[in-house]
Scaffold this motif. Sequence first.
Motif, PDB file in Angstrom:
ATOM      1  N   UNK A   1       0.890  -1.165   0.000  1.00 19.65           N
ATOM      2  CA  UNK A   1       0.000   0.000   0.000  1.00 19.65           C
ATOM      3  C   UNK A   1       0.926   1.211   0.000  1.00 19.65           C
ATOM      4  N   UNK A   2       0.791   2.061  -0.999  1.00 15.49           N
ATOM      5  CA  UNK A   2       1.753   3.148  -1.169  1.00 15.49           C
ATOM      6  C   UNK A   2       1.054   4.434  -1.605  1.00 15.49           C
ATOM      7  N   UNK A   3       1.633   5.544  -1.225  1.00 12.79           N
ATOM      8  CA  UNK A   3       1.157   6.855  -1.679  1.00 12.79           C
ATOM      9  C   UNK A   3       1.779   7.122  -3.039  1.00 12.79           C
TER      10      UNK A   3
ATOM     11  N   UNK B   1      14.689  -2.817   0.563  1.00 18.21           N
ATOM     12  CA  UNK B   1      14.999  -1.729  -0.374  1.00 18.21           C
ATOM     13  C   UNK B   1      13.719  -1.034  -0.824  1.00 18.21           C
ATOM     14  N   UNK B   2      12.693  -1.805  -1.123  1.00 18.72           N
ATOM     15  CA  UNK B   2      11.403  -1.239  -1.520  1.00 18.72           C
ATOM     16  C   UNK B   2      10.790  -0.470  -0.349  1.00 18.72           C
ATOM     17  N   UNK B   3      10.858  -1.029   0.839  1.00 21.04           N
ATOM     18  CA  UNK B   3      10.303  -0.366   2.030  1.00 21.04           C
ATOM     19  C   UNK B   3      10.989   0.975   2.288  1.00 21.04           C
ATOM     20  N   UNK B   4      12.292   1.028   2.107  1.00 21.74           N
ATOM     21  CA  UNK B   4      13.026   2.294   2.305  1.00 21.74           C
ATOM     22  C   UNK B   4      12.541   3.358   1.323  1.00 21.74           C
ATOM     23  N   UNK B   5      12.307   2.956   0.075  1.00 22.53           N
ATOM     24  CA  UNK B   5      11.836   3.933  -0.914  1.00 22.53           C
ATOM     25  C   UNK B   5      10.435   4.403  -0.580  1.00 22.53           C
ATOM     26  N   UNK B   6       9.587   3.486  -0.158  1.00 18.32           N
ATOM     27  CA  UNK B   6       8.212   3.850   0.193  1.00 18.32           C
ATOM     28  C   UNK B   6       8.183   4.809   1.381  1.00 18.32           C
TER      29      UNK B   6
END
Length: 133
Positions: free
Chosen positions: A24-26, A72-77
Amino acid sequence: MNSFLFHPNLADCRRLFLRDYEVQINIGVHEFEKKGEQRVLINVDLFIPLDESTPSHDSLDEVVDYDFMRSTIAKRMAQGHIHLQETLCDDVIKAMLAHPKVRAARVSTEKPDVYPDCHSVGVEVFRIKESQS
């Protein structure tokens, strides 16, 4: 079959992958998209030379851990709102290629809830790290 799998620079590589990682992302450029999160599916393929990913002691530190892709994806989100899927893909692939063992990567994102008359809309990017000669 994706043609990048047959690239000669990847012939000596193992492919590590993350499939349909649902987050779930903005994300989005429209005002209604800026008011909350939406569902995005992320896929990652990492190409790692066999000599960098063939364990001799059956130990996690001898390979690239799957957690690397997820974290890595979590850090970007965590960096906040993203307007474009292209930006998300570019940021994630750049971070994936920063890993010293990764030779090439493919990242795709899909927004499955945008249109009622199609499965999803998305973006994909593939890059090979330049030679470190």
